[in-house]
Design a protein around this motif. Structure first.
Motif, PDB file in Angstrom:
ATOM      1  N   ASN A  87       0.867  -1.240   0.022  1.00 33.27           N
ATOM      2  CA  ASN A  87      -0.107  -0.031   0.016  1.00 33.27           C
ATOM      3  C   ASN A  87       0.977   1.195   0.125  1.00 33.27           C
ATOM      4  OD1 ASN A  87      -1.354  -2.350   1.841  1.00 33.27           O
ATOM      5  ND2 ASN A  87      -3.117  -1.032   0.734  1.00 33.27           N
ATOM      6  N   SER A  88       0.044   2.352  -0.554  1.00 31.29           N
ATOM      7  CA  SER A  88       0.968   3.603  -0.464  1.00 31.29           C
ATOM      8  C   SER A  88       1.022   4.264   0.686  1.00 31.29           C
ATOM      9  CB  SER A  88       0.442   4.498  -1.631  1.00 31.29           C
ATOM     10  OG  SER A  88       0.376   4.219  -2.824  1.00 31.29           O
ATOM     11  N   VAL A  89       2.226   4.792   1.248  1.00 29.61           N
ATOM     12  CA  VAL A  89       2.316   5.313   2.539  1.00 29.61           C
ATOM     13  C   VAL A  89       3.079   6.956   2.423  1.00 29.61           C
ATOM     14  CG1 VAL A  89       3.504   5.093   4.857  1.00 29.61           C
ATOM     15  CG2 VAL A  89       2.831   3.046   3.568  1.00 29.61           C
ATOM     16  N   GLY A  90       2.674   7.656   3.361  1.00 29.62           N
ATOM     17  CA  GLY A  90       3.271   8.925   3.252  1.00 29.62           C
ATOM     18  C   GLY A  90       4.567   9.097   4.027  1.00 29.62           C
ATOM     19  N   VAL A  91       4.671   8.444   5.191  1.00 26.93           N
ATOM     20  CA  VAL A  91       6.113   8.479   5.726  1.00 26.93           C
ATOM     21  C   VAL A  91       6.220   7.308   6.582  1.00 26.93           C
ATOM     22  CG1 VAL A  91       6.400  11.154   6.082  1.00 26.93           C
ATOM     23  CG2 VAL A  91       5.002   9.954   7.824  1.00 26.93           C
ATOM     24  N   ALA A  92       7.202   6.872   6.896  1.00 28.82           N
ATOM     25  CA  ALA A  92       7.495   5.674   7.668  1.00 28.82           C
ATOM     26  C   ALA A  92       8.471   5.898   8.848  1.00 28.82           C
ATOM     27  CB  ALA A  92       8.363   4.625   6.893  1.00 28.82           C
ATOM     28  N   GLN A  93       8.041   5.626   9.943  1.00 31.61           N
ATOM     29  CA  GLN A  93       8.706   6.158  11.319  1.00 31.61           C
ATOM     30  C   GLN A  93       9.470   5.128  11.868  1.00 31.61           C
ATOM     31  OE1 GLN A  93       6.509   6.863  14.836  1.00 31.61           O
ATOM     32  NE2 GLN A  93       7.810   8.554  15.648  1.00 31.61           N
ATOM     33  N   HIS A  94      10.795   5.110  11.896  1.00 34.73           N
ATOM     34  CA  HIS A  94      11.782   4.138  12.402  1.00 34.73           C
ATOM     35  C   HIS A  94      12.385   4.479  13.788  1.00 34.73           C
ATOM     36  CE1 HIS A  94      11.774   1.630   8.729  1.00 34.73           C
ATOM     37  NE2 HIS A  94      11.273   2.762   8.279  1.00 34.73           N
ATOM     38  N   GLY A  95      11.576   4.608  14.805  1.00 33.02           N
ATOM     39  CA  GLY A  95      11.850   5.153  16.085  1.00 33.02           C
ATOM     40  C   GLY A  95      11.993   6.569  16.140  1.00 33.02           C
ATOM     41  N   GLY A  96      12.776   7.131  17.323  1.00 33.35           N
ATOM     42  CA  GLY A  96      12.527   8.786  17.503  1.00 33.35           C
ATOM     43  C   GLY A  96      11.179   9.136  17.913  1.00 33.35           C
ATOM     44  N   VAL A  97      11.301  10.530  17.716  1.00 34.73           N
ATOM     45  CA  VAL A  97      10.073  11.228  17.944  1.00 34.73           C
ATOM     46  C   VAL A  97       9.582  12.232  16.918  1.00 34.73           C
ATOM     47  CG1 VAL A  97       8.980  13.095  19.264  1.00 34.73           C
ATOM     48  CG2 VAL A  97      10.608  11.377  20.320  1.00 34.73           C
ATOM     49  N   LEU A  98       8.291  12.091  16.442  1.00 36.59           N
ATOM     50  CA  LEU A  98       7.745  12.991  15.513  1.00 36.59           C
ATOM     51  C   LEU A  98       6.782  13.867  16.189  1.00 36.59           C
ATOM     52  CD1 LEU A  98       6.882  14.250  12.757  1.00 36.59           C
ATOM     53  CD2 LEU A  98       5.276  12.420  12.590  1.00 36.59           C
ATOM     54  N   ASP A  99       7.560  15.164  16.440  1.00 36.55           N
ATOM     55  CA  ASP A  99       6.713  16.119  17.029  1.00 36.55           C
ATOM     56  C   ASP A  99       6.072  17.239  16.065  1.00 36.55           C
ATOM     57  OD1 ASP A  99       5.855  18.611  18.623  1.00 36.55           O
ATOM     58  OD2 ASP A  99       7.792  18.435  19.888  1.00 36.55           O
ATOM     59  N   GLY A 100       4.852  17.232  15.760  1.00 34.66           N
ATOM     60  CA  GLY A 100       4.106  18.264  15.030  1.00 34.66           C
ATOM     61  C   GLY A 100       4.267  19.579  15.417  1.00 34.66           C
ATOM     62  N   ASN A 101       4.603  19.910  16.643  1.00 36.91           N
ATOM     63  CA  ASN A 101       4.883  21.328  16.972  1.00 36.91           C
ATOM     64  C   ASN A 101       3.469  22.200  16.778  1.00 36.91           C
ATOM     65  OD1 ASN A 101       6.170  23.366  18.008  1.00 36.91           O
ATOM     66  ND2 ASN A 101       6.925  23.761  15.963  1.00 36.91           N
ATOM     67  N   GLY A 102       2.192  21.287  16.747  1.00 38.46           N
ATOM     68  CA  GLY A 102       1.021  21.920  16.565  1.00 38.46           C
ATOM     69  C   GLY A 102       0.624  22.107  15.039  1.00 38.46           C
ATOM     70  N   TYR A 103       1.303  21.771  14.169  1.00 37.10           N
ATOM     71  CA  TYR A 103       1.048  21.654  12.802  1.00 37.10           C
ATOM     72  C   TYR A 103       0.080  20.445  12.189  1.00 37.10           C
ATOM     73  CZ  TYR A 103       4.188  25.612  12.885  1.00 37.10           C
ATOM     74  OH  TYR A 103       4.615  26.803  13.050  1.00 37.10           O
ATOM     75  N   THR A 104      -0.284  20.327  11.078  1.00 38.50           N
ATOM     76  CA  THR A 104      -0.859  19.489  10.142  1.00 38.50           C
ATOM     77  C   THR A 104      -0.288  18.746   9.125  1.00 38.50           C
ATOM     78  OG1 THR A 104      -3.058  20.692  10.846  1.00 38.50           O
ATOM     79  CG2 THR A 104      -3.129  19.152   9.085  1.00 38.50           C
ATOM     80  N   LEU A 105      -0.519  17.223   9.228  1.00 34.10           N
ATOM     81  CA  LEU A 105       0.378  16.553   8.339  1.00 34.10           C
ATOM     82  C   LEU A 105      -1.007  16.029   7.222  1.00 34.10           C
ATOM     83  CD1 LEU A 105       2.684  15.177   7.197  1.00 34.10           C
ATOM     84  CD2 LEU A 105       1.994  13.152   8.543  1.00 34.10           C
ATOM     85  N   THR A 106      -0.854  16.403   6.103  1.00 36.73           N
ATOM     86  CA  THR A 106      -1.836  16.053   5.181  1.00 36.73           C
ATOM     87  C   THR A 106      -1.230  15.318   4.065  1.00 36.73           C
ATOM     88  OG1 THR A 106      -3.073  18.081   5.418  1.00 36.73           O
ATOM     89  CG2 THR A 106      -3.842  16.772   3.645  1.00 36.73           C
ATOM     90  N   VAL A 107      -1.522  13.844   3.990  1.00 41.34           N
ATOM     91  CA  VAL A 107      -1.083  12.830   2.705  1.00 41.34           C
ATOM     92  C   VAL A 107      -2.165  12.599   1.932  1.00 41.34           C
ATOM     93  CG1 VAL A 107       0.289  10.565   2.589  1.00 41.34           C
ATOM     94  CG2 VAL A 107       0.629  11.999   4.523  1.00 41.34           C
ATOM     95  N   THR A 108      -1.842  12.880   0.832  1.00 43.39           N
ATOM     96  CA  THR A 108      -2.873  12.903  -0.164  1.00 43.39           C
ATOM     97  C   THR A 108      -2.903  11.253  -0.895  1.00 43.39           C
ATOM     98  OG1 THR A 108      -1.587  13.715  -2.097  1.00 43.39           O
ATOM     99  CG2 THR A 108      -3.412  15.098  -0.879  1.00 43.39           C
ATOM    100  N   GLY A 109      -3.905  10.763  -1.436  1.00 43.33           N
ATOM    101  CA  GLY A 109      -3.580   9.329  -2.088  1.00 43.33           C
ATOM    102  C   GLY A 109      -4.812   8.896  -2.335  1.00 43.33           C
ATOM    103  N   SER A 110      -5.014   7.587  -2.905  1.00 42.72           N
ATOM    104  CA  SER A 110      -6.330   6.907  -3.243  1.00 42.72           C
ATOM    105  C   SER A 110      -6.335   5.362  -2.815  1.00 42.72           C
ATOM    106  CB  SER A 110      -6.710   7.040  -4.725  1.00 42.72           C
ATOM    107  OG  SER A 110      -5.679   6.411  -5.401  1.00 42.72           O
ATOM    108  N   GLY A 111      -7.458   4.876  -2.490  1.00 43.26           N
ATOM    109  CA  GLY A 111      -7.415   3.653  -2.302  1.00 43.26           C
ATOM    110  C   GLY A 111      -7.227   3.315  -0.855  1.00 43.26           C
ATOM    111  N   ASN A 112      -6.479   2.245  -0.439  1.00 43.66           N
ATOM    112  CA  ASN A 112      -6.155   2.013   1.091  1.00 43.66           C
ATOM    113  C   ASN A 112      -4.705   2.491   1.288  1.00 43.66           C
ATOM    114  OD1 ASN A 112      -5.727   0.795   3.544  1.00 43.66           O
ATOM    115  ND2 ASN A 112      -5.906  -1.271   2.860  1.00 43.66           N
TER     116      ASN A 112
END
Length: 360
Positions: free
Chosen positions: A108-133
């Motif tokens: 399946n299509s993926v926006g980002v893959a996290q391999h440990g660590g911290v993803l701090d959005g800092n109050g912001y928005t993540l928008t990943v576009t795509g179709s299907g699953n």
């Protein structure tokens, strides 16, 4: 000089003293606080001269990691994908929108893959576009916090995590989200915890695997617009799970059909549609307007439902069998005992009756 008649004049002028400058130390800026250069300050009147403000800014080293906060500050999708893929701590500097271009192990299509660590959005928005699953984020472990995710057929997916998964202060709400948070049904390393807190999740929450613990605290579960039925499935745990001080939308659906033997699901201090979660709010009949919470038990097995302090507990018995063989005069049976103390007998076998042998 002023006379009582109102006459006034000035004389005997004395030159201005001039400032008495005292040098002040400068202050280096940090990621979040501005600094300033060395400057002079008058010890008499406090006037400042030569002070230049140094704006707050990150100070990335050669590896992209900020020397002050330990994060990789990112402003683009390319920077985000690279930093998370390397397992680094990431801090968003702005909203990021991009098309899913990676592939998960399922294809399946993926926006980002996290391999440990911290993803701090800092109050912001993540928008990943795509179709299907398609997935917005697939994580192999780590922390996701202070982030809004407004897209993805699946917003966050766990796949064989190698460290604890912590979701904190994350809002998952979007028109195309069907699965807000779920796991791939694969074994995990021993001792991995799933901790979700202070978050809002729309869509179906489903998780399976050999996790040490799964807990939700101060979370809100709401239906996504991708569901067309009012009585929509919201949560499907396969293993023991604790919900503490969580809120569920009206007509929430707790799907326990896949709950494994010996596992327990507890809800403490929770509410559904503003009503305290007790045994009285549950029904097993779908589309029952009189009850705001529906649960589905595993087919063909016994599920214990009890009141606990502050809430409700669901437990699927996992019973060991002890066979008592029949005798000539007593029937045989099997005693089933669960680790929780529940016990019952079944599988009765008739007494054998005497086998008479004639004696001389």
């Amino acid at each position: 000089y002023t006379c009582a008649c109102g006459h006034t004049y000035t004389a005997d002028e004395v030159a201005a003293l001039g400032h008495t400058h005292v040098k002040q130390d400068g202050k280096a800026p940090t990621c979040t606080e501005a600094g300033y250069t060395e400057y002079n300050k008058c010890s008499v009147c406090d006037v400042e001269e030569g002070k230049e403000v140094l704006p707050a800014a990150h100070k990335p080293g050669a590896d992209g990691v900020c020397e002050w906060c330990g994060n990789v500050p990112v402003a683009t999708a390319e920077e985000l994908i690279a930093a998370l893929g390397a397992g680094k701590n990431v801090l968003l500097l702005n909203d990021i929108t991009f098309a899913a271009g990676l592939k998960c192990p399922y294809g399946n299509s993926v926006g980002v893959a996290q391999h440990g660590g911290v993803l701090d959005g800092n109050g912001y928005t993540l928008t990943v576009t795509g179709s299907g699953n398609y997935y917005a984020i697939i994580t192999y472990g780590g922390t996701i916090k202070n982030l809004t995710i407004n897209s993805g057929f699946r917003a966050i997916v766990l796949y064989t995590p190698v460290e604890d998964v912590i979701i904190d202060n994350v809002t998952i709400v979007g028109n195309d989200i069907v699965y807000g948070f779920n796991t791939a049904e694969y074994p995990t390393l021993e001792g991995i915890d799933i901790v979700v807190k202070n978050s809002t999740i729309c869509g179906w929450v489903s998780f399976a695997g050999d996790y040490a613990s799964v807990s939700f605290e101060n979370c809100k579960f709401v239906q996504g617009t991708a569901y067309t039925n009012v009585f929509g499935r919201l949560v499907k745990p396969y293993l023991s799970t604790t919900f503490t001080n969580c809120e569920f939308t009206k007509f929430a659906y707790l799907d326990l059909s896949a709950l494994e033997a010996g596992e327990t699901v507890t809800l403490v201090g929770c509410k559904v549609d503003g009503v305290d979660v007790t045994l009285d709010v549950f029904t097993t009949a779908e589309e029952d307007p009189a009850h705001p919470f529906t649960y589905e038990a595993p087919a063909g097995v016994e599920l214990a439902i009890t009141t606990i302090e502050g809430g409700v507990s669901f437990h699927r018995h996992a019973c060991d069998a002890k066979v008592t063989t029949p005798t000539c005069t007593a029937k045989g049976y099997t005693t089933y005992t669960c680790a929780c103390g529940h016990t019952y007998t079944a599988d009765e076998v008739a007494a054998l009756g005497h086998t008479h042998v004639k004696q001389d």
